[in-house]
Design a protein around this motif. Structure first.
Motif, PDB file in Angstrom:
ATOM      1  N   ASN A 199       0.805  -1.221   0.000  1.00 45.29           N
ATOM      2  CA  ASN A 199       0.000   0.000   0.000  1.00 45.29           C
ATOM      3  C   ASN A 199       0.837   1.269   0.000  1.00 45.29           C
ATOM      4  O   ASN A 199       0.323   2.358   0.260  1.00 45.29           O
ATOM      5  CB  ASN A 199      -0.946   0.002   1.205  1.00 45.29           C
ATOM      6  N   SER A 200       2.111   1.131  -0.312  1.00 42.75           N
ATOM      7  CA  SER A 200       2.964   2.317  -0.371  1.00 42.75           C
ATOM      8  C   SER A 200       2.605   3.170  -1.586  1.00 42.75           C
ATOM      9  O   SER A 200       2.392   2.650  -2.683  1.00 42.75           O
ATOM     10  CB  SER A 200       4.432   1.904  -0.457  1.00 42.75           C
ATOM     11  N   PRO A 201       2.551   4.497  -1.430  1.00 39.34           N
ATOM     12  CA  PRO A 201       2.283   5.368  -2.579  1.00 39.34           C
ATOM     13  C   PRO A 201       3.506   5.535  -3.482  1.00 39.34           C
ATOM     14  O   PRO A 201       3.412   6.108  -4.566  1.00 39.34           O
ATOM     15  CB  PRO A 201       1.907   6.708  -1.930  1.00 39.34           C
ATOM     16  N   THR A 202       4.648   5.029  -3.025  1.00 38.09           N
ATOM     17  CA  THR A 202       5.877   5.095  -3.825  1.00 38.09           C
ATOM     18  C   THR A 202       6.516   3.714  -3.869  1.00 38.09           C
ATOM     19  O   THR A 202       6.180   2.827  -3.075  1.00 38.09           O
ATOM     20  CB  THR A 202       6.883   6.086  -3.220  1.00 38.09           C
ATOM     21  N   ASP A 219       6.202   5.381  -9.418  1.00 35.41           N
ATOM     22  CA  ASP A 219       5.592   5.230  -8.099  1.00 35.41           C
ATOM     23  C   ASP A 219       4.099   4.946  -8.215  1.00 35.41           C
ATOM     24  O   ASP A 219       3.555   4.113  -7.485  1.00 35.41           O
ATOM     25  CB  ASP A 219       5.795   6.508  -7.273  1.00 35.41           C
ATOM     26  N   ALA A 220       3.439   5.632  -9.133  1.00 36.98           N
ATOM     27  CA  ALA A 220       1.989   5.491  -9.278  1.00 36.98           C
ATOM     28  C   ALA A 220       1.582   4.096  -9.735  1.00 36.98           C
ATOM     29  O   ALA A 220       0.422   3.696  -9.582  1.00 36.98           O
ATOM     30  CB  ALA A 220       1.458   6.527 -10.268  1.00 36.98           C
ATOM     31  N   GLU A 221       2.514   3.322 -10.285  1.00 40.27           N
ATOM     32  CA  GLU A 221       2.191   1.990 -10.793  1.00 40.27           C
ATOM     33  C   GLU A 221       2.425   0.883  -9.770  1.00 40.27           C
ATOM     34  O   GLU A 221       2.041  -0.273  -9.990  1.00 40.27           O
ATOM     35  CB  GLU A 221       3.029   1.710 -12.052  1.00 40.27           C
ATOM     36  N   TRP A 222       3.080   1.205  -8.648  1.00 41.81           N
ATOM     37  CA  TRP A 222       3.453   0.174  -7.673  1.00 41.81           C
ATOM     38  C   TRP A 222       2.235  -0.530  -7.082  1.00 41.81           C
ATOM     39  O   TRP A 222       2.120  -1.754  -7.117  1.00 41.81           O
ATOM     40  CB  TRP A 222       4.303   0.786  -6.556  1.00 41.81           C
ATOM     41  N   PRO A 266      -3.987   3.004  -1.795  1.00 40.28           N
ATOM     42  CA  PRO A 266      -3.963   4.129  -2.732  1.00 40.28           C
ATOM     43  C   PRO A 266      -4.714   3.839  -4.024  1.00 40.28           C
ATOM     44  O   PRO A 266      -5.082   4.752  -4.737  1.00 40.28           O
ATOM     45  CB  PRO A 266      -2.467   4.332  -3.001  1.00 40.28           C
ATOM     46  N   THR A 267      -4.962   2.568  -4.311  1.00 42.95           N
ATOM     47  CA  THR A 267      -5.723   2.190  -5.511  1.00 42.95           C
ATOM     48  C   THR A 267      -6.748   1.141  -5.101  1.00 42.95           C
ATOM     49  O   THR A 267      -6.460  -0.049  -5.108  1.00 42.95           O
ATOM     50  CB  THR A 267      -4.801   1.624  -6.604  1.00 42.95           C
ATOM     51  N   PRO A 268      -7.958   1.555  -4.670  1.00 39.19           N
ATOM     52  CA  PRO A 268      -8.957   0.607  -4.151  1.00 39.19           C
ATOM     53  C   PRO A 268      -9.326  -0.492  -5.112  1.00 39.19           C
ATOM     54  O   PRO A 268      -9.717  -1.573  -4.709  1.00 39.19           O
ATOM     55  CB  PRO A 268     -10.167   1.498  -3.853  1.00 39.19           C
ATOM     56  N   SER A 269      -9.221  -0.261  -6.425  1.00 39.67           N
ATOM     57  CA  SER A 269      -9.533  -1.315  -7.388  1.00 39.67           C
ATOM     58  C   SER A 269      -8.460  -1.322  -8.457  1.00 39.67           C
ATOM     59  O   SER A 269      -7.832  -0.303  -8.728  1.00 39.67           O
ATOM     60  CB  SER A 269     -10.912  -1.078  -8.020  1.00 39.67           C
ATOM     61  N   PRO A 270      -8.223  -2.496  -9.054  1.00 32.53           N
ATOM     62  CA  PRO A 270      -7.186  -2.584 -10.079  1.00 32.53           C
ATOM     63  C   PRO A 270      -7.424  -1.596 -11.207  1.00 32.53           C
ATOM     64  O   PRO A 270      -8.554  -1.358 -11.617  1.00 32.53           O
ATOM     65  CB  PRO A 270      -7.287  -4.031 -10.556  1.00 32.53           C
ATOM     66  N   SER A 273      -3.672  -2.056 -17.015  1.00 35.87           N
ATOM     67  CA  SER A 273      -2.230  -2.230 -17.107  1.00 35.87           C
ATOM     68  C   SER A 273      -1.738  -1.759 -18.460  1.00 35.87           C
ATOM     69  O   SER A 273      -2.481  -1.756 -19.435  1.00 35.87           O
ATOM     70  CB  SER A 273      -1.851  -3.699 -16.927  1.00 35.87           C
ATOM     71  N   PRO A 274      -0.468  -1.372 -18.528  1.00 42.40           N
ATOM     72  CA  PRO A 274       0.078  -0.995 -19.839  1.00 42.40           C
ATOM     73  C   PRO A 274       0.176  -2.203 -20.744  1.00 42.40           C
ATOM     74  O   PRO A 274       0.233  -3.331 -20.282  1.00 42.40           O
ATOM     75  CB  PRO A 274       1.469  -0.446 -19.486  1.00 42.40           C
ATOM     76  N   SER A 275       0.168  -1.980 -22.015  1.00 46.65           N
ATOM     77  CA  SER A 275       0.312  -3.079 -22.960  1.00 46.65           C
ATOM     78  C   SER A 275       1.677  -3.712 -22.784  1.00 46.65           C
ATOM     79  O   SER A 275       2.690  -3.023 -22.717  1.00 46.65           O
ATOM     80  CB  SER A 275       0.175  -2.569 -24.399  1.00 46.65           C
ATOM     81  N   ALA A 276       1.695  -5.024 -22.666  1.00 48.82           N
ATOM     82  CA  ALA A 276       2.960  -5.724 -22.466  1.00 48.82           C
ATOM     83  C   ALA A 276       3.771  -5.721 -23.745  1.00 48.82           C
ATOM     84  O   ALA A 276       3.238  -5.872 -24.834  1.00 48.82           O
ATOM     85  CB  ALA A 276       2.714  -7.158 -22.010  1.00 48.82           C
TER      86      ALA A 276
END
Length: 313
Positions: A199-202, A219-222, A266-270, A273-276
């Motif tokens: 749950n870290s924001p970074t 950080d926003a993607e963690w 920090p992100t209650p729901s998934p 994702s970026p395109s792999a």
């Protein structure tokens, strides 16, 4: 007495994911294992709660003492894997040996990994899945190198987490955390602990976090990344290093522990994702990636050792 859980699959070594470099097709063929998601009380393992300054910390530990095998952790898909009744830290443990690999690694893989590929080692458990909602704070494991194949002064213990794309065949995100170097093979049971802080924001200190194309993640993607972990592995290697594959290993694992603390995320729901992007396999020997400074060393824990302790065979 031992209970055999030997399984032979049509895929290659789960632990050798790094031998395949960034070629996800090869990585996919090399990894197999997993466990049962977000339902620790139903896993027949050990669940306990302890108060902490920021809330109640829950702990799930697979001790193997009651005959369960929640994580289906394995290092090879072509070598006998047994639940040993004695010789663990303490009591029962999983042993696997007689396999050769440059990167000896225990892995647990969810059913979302390569769907449609028949694999009895795949299973959803607390060791994969939604770690953000669960509030995972750390993962700890006891490992024993019973027989060394080939060691090198630049080996260390590394935790790797992968999130696949919706097809299950390409990597969205890859995160690794490497403990300090082990110049010599560890002797007997050793405990290794890794901070996660889902749950870290970074991005927490010590983690190397990249997208599937090899570019650094943000950080926003963690936290969104940890909403869905499809593969968890712990092995004796450092990312970016090449190792020889000589001789055969015998390894043991015990007391695979997940600590978690439910709270606001920090992100209650998934989030999407970026395109792999499948990166090409490197043509040369990878350059060494420095181990992050300030990385905690293996954390010893007060786990009693049985006396007399049987010698694993």
């Amino acid at each position: 007495m031992k209970k055999s859980v030997t399984t032979f699959l049509l895929i290659a070594l789960s632990a050798v994911v790094l031998d395949a470099g960034n070629n996800v097709s090869d990585r996919a063929t090399l990894l197999r294992a997993a466990n049962a998601m977000l339902a620790p009380v139903q896993e027949n393992g050990s669940l306990r709660s302890t108060p902490s300054g920021s809330g109640e910390t829950n702990t799930f530990i697979e001790t193997y003492d009651d005959g369960t095998d929640v994580g289906l952790w394995h290092c090879s898909v072509g070598a006998p894997r047994t639940l040993e009744a004695d010789g663990g830290n303490p009591g029962a443990y999983i042993q696997q040996g007689g396999f050769s690999t440059a990167v000896p690694t225990w892995a647990s893989i969810s059913t979302r990994f390569q769907p449609g590929v028949s694999d009895p080692y795949k299973i959803d458990s607390i060791y994969t899945g939604d770690w953000t909602s669960l509030g995972v704070t750390s993962i700890t494991v006891d490992l024993n190198v019973i027989q060394v194949a080939t060691w090198a002064t630049d080996r260390a213990v590394t935790l790797e987490l992968l999130q696949m794309d919706e097809t299950g065949f390409n990597v969205n995100y890859d995160a690794t955390y490497t403990l300090p170097d082990l110049p010599d093979p560890p002797v007997g049971w050793q405990t290794y602990s890794f901070p996660v802080n889902a749950n870290s924001p970074t991005i927490p200190e010590g983690w190397v976090f990249t997208r599937g194309d090899g570019n650094p993640a943000t950080d926003a993607e963690w936290s969104p990344f940890l909403h869905r972990i499809d593969l968890t592995s712990i092995g004796f290697y450092k990312p970016g290093f090449a190792y020889p594959s000589l001789g055969t290993w015998i390894l043991g694992t015990d007391n695979v522990e997940i600590d978690f603390q439910t709270g606001p995320t920090p992100t209650p729901s998934p989030t999407p994702s970026p395109s792999a992007t499948v990166s090409p396999t490197p043509t040369g020997t990878p350059t060494a990636t420095p181990t992050p400074t300030g990385t905690p060393r293996a954390t010893p824990r007060s786990r009693p050792t049985p006396h007399p302790r049987p010698t694993p065979r």
